[in-house]
Motif scaffolding. Structure first.
Motif, PDB file in Angstrom:
ATOM      1  N   LEU A 131       0.835  -1.208   0.000  1.00 18.90           N
ATOM      2  CA  LEU A 131       0.000   0.000   0.000  1.00 18.90           C
ATOM      3  C   LEU A 131       0.867   1.254   0.000  1.00 18.90           C
ATOM      4  O   LEU A 131       0.554   2.231  -0.695  1.00 18.90           O
ATOM      5  N   ARG A 132       1.949   1.233   0.738  1.00 12.37           N
ATOM      6  CA  ARG A 132       2.851   2.392   0.776  1.00 12.37           C
ATOM      7  C   ARG A 132       3.485   2.628  -0.591  1.00 12.37           C
ATOM      8  O   ARG A 132       3.508   3.759  -1.087  1.00 12.37           O
ATOM      9  N   ARG A 133       3.974   1.570  -1.227  1.00  8.99           N
ATOM     10  CA  ARG A 133       4.622   1.738  -2.527  1.00  8.99           C
ATOM     11  C   ARG A 133       3.619   2.142  -3.599  1.00  8.99           C
ATOM     12  O   ARG A 133       3.938   2.925  -4.498  1.00  8.99           O
ATOM     13  N   LEU A 134       2.429   1.600  -3.515  1.00 10.80           N
ATOM     14  CA  LEU A 134       1.396   1.901  -4.509  1.00 10.80           C
ATOM     15  C   LEU A 134       0.723   3.250  -4.260  1.00 10.80           C
ATOM     16  O   LEU A 134       0.011   3.751  -5.131  1.00 10.80           O
ATOM     17  N   GLY A 135       0.894   3.797  -3.069  1.00  7.53           N
ATOM     18  CA  GLY A 135       0.303   5.094  -2.766  1.00  7.53           C
ATOM     19  C   GLY A 135      -1.204   5.062  -2.691  1.00  7.53           C
ATOM     20  O   GLY A 135      -1.880   6.008  -3.127  1.00  7.53           O
ATOM     21  N   THR A 136      -1.756   4.000  -2.117  1.00  5.87           N
ATOM     22  CA  THR A 136      -3.205   3.867  -2.034  1.00  5.87           C
ATOM     23  C   THR A 136      -3.574   3.291  -0.675  1.00  5.87           C
ATOM     24  O   THR A 136      -2.718   2.741   0.035  1.00  5.87           O
ATOM     25  N   ASP A 137      -4.845   3.431  -0.311  1.00  4.41           N
ATOM     26  CA  ASP A 137      -5.278   2.897   0.979  1.00  4.41           C
ATOM     27  C   ASP A 137      -5.901   1.510   0.859  1.00  4.41           C
ATOM     28  O   ASP A 137      -6.281   0.912   1.869  1.00  4.41           O
ATOM     29  N   HIS A 138      -5.994   0.994  -0.362  1.00  2.00           N
ATOM     30  CA  HIS A 138      -6.546  -0.355  -0.537  1.00  2.00           C
ATOM     31  C   HIS A 138      -6.115  -0.915  -1.888  1.00  2.00           C
ATOM     32  O   HIS A 138      -5.784  -0.166  -2.812  1.00  2.00           O
ATOM     33  N   VAL A 139      -6.121  -2.233  -1.985  1.00  2.00           N
ATOM     34  CA  VAL A 139      -5.970  -2.891  -3.279  1.00  2.00           C
ATOM     35  C   VAL A 139      -7.272  -3.612  -3.579  1.00  2.00           C
ATOM     36  O   VAL A 139      -7.997  -4.042  -2.673  1.00  2.00           O
ATOM     37  N   ASP A 140      -7.582  -3.737  -4.845  1.00  2.00           N
ATOM     38  CA  ASP A 140      -8.849  -4.347  -5.248  1.00  2.00           C
ATOM     39  C   ASP A 140      -8.799  -5.869  -5.175  1.00  2.00           C
ATOM     40  O   ASP A 140      -9.818  -6.508  -4.908  1.00  2.00           O
ATOM     41  N   LEU A 141      -7.620  -6.442  -5.433  1.00  2.00           N
ATOM     42  CA  LEU A 141      -7.468  -7.897  -5.420  1.00  2.00           C
ATOM     43  C   LEU A 141      -6.111  -8.222  -4.821  1.00  2.00           C
ATOM     44  O   LEU A 141      -5.090  -7.685  -5.261  1.00  2.00           O
ATOM     45  N   TYR A 142      -6.111  -9.109  -3.814  1.00  2.00           N
ATOM     46  CA  TYR A 142      -4.868  -9.446  -3.127  1.00  2.00           C
ATOM     47  C   TYR A 142      -4.687 -10.953  -3.171  1.00  2.00           C
ATOM     48  O   TYR A 142      -5.504 -11.714  -2.647  1.00  2.00           O
ATOM     49  N   TYR A 143      -3.591 -11.380  -3.803  1.00  2.00           N
ATOM     50  CA  TYR A 143      -3.309 -12.799  -3.993  1.00  2.00           C
ATOM     51  C   TYR A 143      -2.291 -13.320  -2.984  1.00  2.00           C
ATOM     52  O   TYR A 143      -1.333 -12.616  -2.632  1.00  2.00           O
ATOM     53  N   ILE A 144      -2.470 -14.578  -2.598  1.00  2.00           N
ATOM     54  CA  ILE A 144      -1.334 -15.354  -2.100  1.00  2.00           C
ATOM     55  C   ILE A 144      -0.582 -15.800  -3.355  1.00  2.00           C
ATOM     56  O   ILE A 144      -1.105 -16.539  -4.180  1.00  2.00           O
ATOM     57  N   HIS A 145       0.655 -15.338  -3.491  1.00  2.00           N
ATOM     58  CA  HIS A 145       1.394 -15.487  -4.741  1.00  2.00           C
ATOM     59  C   HIS A 145       1.882 -16.920  -4.949  1.00  2.00           C
ATOM     60  O   HIS A 145       1.767 -17.480  -6.044  1.00  2.00           O
ATOM     61  N   VAL A 146       2.458 -17.481  -3.895  1.00  2.00           N
ATOM     62  CA  VAL A 146       2.949 -18.861  -3.928  1.00  2.00           C
ATOM     63  C   VAL A 146       2.313 -19.587  -2.757  1.00  2.00           C
ATOM     64  O   VAL A 146       2.520 -19.199  -1.598  1.00  2.00           O
ATOM     65  N   ASP A 147       1.525 -20.597  -3.032  1.00  2.00           N
ATOM     66  CA  ASP A 147       0.809 -21.307  -1.970  1.00  2.00           C
ATOM     67  C   ASP A 147       1.787 -21.812  -0.913  1.00  2.00           C
ATOM     68  O   ASP A 147       2.781 -22.472  -1.221  1.00  2.00           O
ATOM     69  N   ASP A 148       1.502 -21.482   0.333  1.00  2.00           N
ATOM     70  CA  ASP A 148       2.392 -21.784   1.458  1.00  2.00           C
ATOM     71  C   ASP A 148       1.799 -22.934   2.261  1.00  2.00           C
ATOM     72  O   ASP A 148       0.881 -22.749   3.055  1.00  2.00           O
ATOM     73  N   ARG A 149       2.356 -24.136   2.091  1.00  2.00           N
ATOM     74  CA  ARG A 149       1.826 -25.310   2.773  1.00  2.00           C
ATOM     75  C   ARG A 149       2.464 -25.521   4.145  1.00  2.00           C
ATOM     76  O   ARG A 149       2.095 -26.446   4.866  1.00  2.00           O
TER      77      ARG A 149
END
Length: 336
Positions: A131-149
């Motif tokens: 959020l800090r790098r993007l300069g926004t207070d929210h993201v529309d879609l947030y992924y778990i990038h690599v499934d963590d088992r």
């Protein structure tokens, strides 16, 4: 550009998503801005990045260059409200000088063993950083990038639910994940009242992986069947043209991505793509994007990641290709 509903949320996103992975590194700022502006110009809205992009591009990087560039671009033109913004967490490796060889190339074996993962504290810190790098207070879609088992799913899902409740995230997604894990995630969300991930981002293209390929990242027949049966989750297809191999026999013979596909089935499907592309008056790469755009069971959002403005322009004709039932049947039935 046409739009498509994300899962069954009612949220419309552009039919072709734009991947910003290389922006800020392989694609410099000026060319990145040209691509982003052009994407909005043609009606695009769905932009995809991740907190780890692109740590591997230069020794010492911790990633974040793509998010920082997107933040500057959105801020400079007041564009945040025009963008459906997706980012990801869990795939930044622990820092070590051994992450890069002497020639600057990345040590992926080490990186995969030290990915940050999807623990509660890790995810909260990762989202705040994004959020800090993007300069926004929210993201529309947030992924778990690599499934963590290694982390209990309950911990990850409860943390993500808290992010949604706090308004920092609107929708959730999962990437590089096996089908049985998606079903387990579904069950936990239903039992606990947690928000279900509505996007599944996987490597998916017209070619089919050869027998024996075992990876959580490439869509297989079981996953296609699962997604057909569960249309509340939309397939977002990364590497849809496999770095452009459809247009180049030389690239098909030498590119590392072909290791998962090469064989008689691929030869037959390349022949079918080449034939139908000639009929449609487009390149094979464009034809494959068009074929993905025609998919309805499951629905697919191709994620194009151009390195140059010309590569982005080369993808656009796919949006206007109309394939006949006969052409779709011939493409679907090609191969073993």
């Amino acid at each position: 550009m046409q739009t498509i509903e994300l899962g069954r949320t009612g949220q419309q996103v552009s039919r072709l998503a734009l991947g910003a992975m290389q922006m800020g590194n392989a694609t410099d700022e000026a060319d990145s801005v040209r691509i982003l502006d052009r994407y909005l110009e043609v009606g695009g809205s769905f932009i995809d990045t991740a907190d780890c992009y692109e740590w591997w591009a230069r020794p010492g990087s911790r990633g974040g260059e793509s998010e920082e560039l997107l933040g500057r671009w959105m801020r400079d033109g007041g564009r945040r409200d025009r963008v459906f913004l997706a980012t990801k967490a869990s795939a930044v490796p622990a820092y070590s000088p051994d992450l890069w060889a002497a020639d600057g190339t990345a040590n992926w074996d080490l990186a995969r063993r030290t990915f940050a993962g999807a623990g509660a504290r890790t995810l909260r810190d990762a989202l705040d950083g994004s959020l800090r790098r993007l300069g926004t207070d929210h993201v529309d879609l947030y992924y778990i990038h690599v499934d963590d088992r290694a982390t209990p799913l309950e911990e990850t899902l409860e943390t993500l639910a808290g992010m949604v409740e706090a308004g920092k995230v609107r929708y959730l997604g999962w990437s590089n994940v096996r089908t049985w894990r998606l079903e387990r995630i579904r069950g936990l969300c239903e039992r606990n009242g947690w928000p279900l991930p509505v996007a599944v981002q996987q490597q998916h293209t017209y070619l089919r992986p050869k027998a024996g390929v075992d990876t959580a990242s490439i869509v297989d027949p079981e996953q296609l069947d699962y997604l057909r049966a569960n249309d509340d989750q939309t397939l977002v297809a990364y590497s849809p043209i496999l770095k452009g191999v459809y247009d180049s026999a030389d690239k098909r013979g030498s590119h590392w991505m072909m290791a998962d596909y090469a064989g008689p089935d691929t030869d037959a499907r390349i022949a079918a793509v080449t034939e139908v592309a000639a009929e449609a008056g487009v390149t094979p790469n464009q034809l494959v994007l068009a074929w993905l755009l025609h998919q309805t069971a499951p629905r697919v959002v191709p994620l194009a990641g151009p390195r140059t403005p010309q590569q982005f322009e080369d993808a656009l004709p796919a949006l206007d290709v109309k394939l006949s039932d006969d052409q779709l049947t011939r493409l679907d039935e090609a191969g073993a």
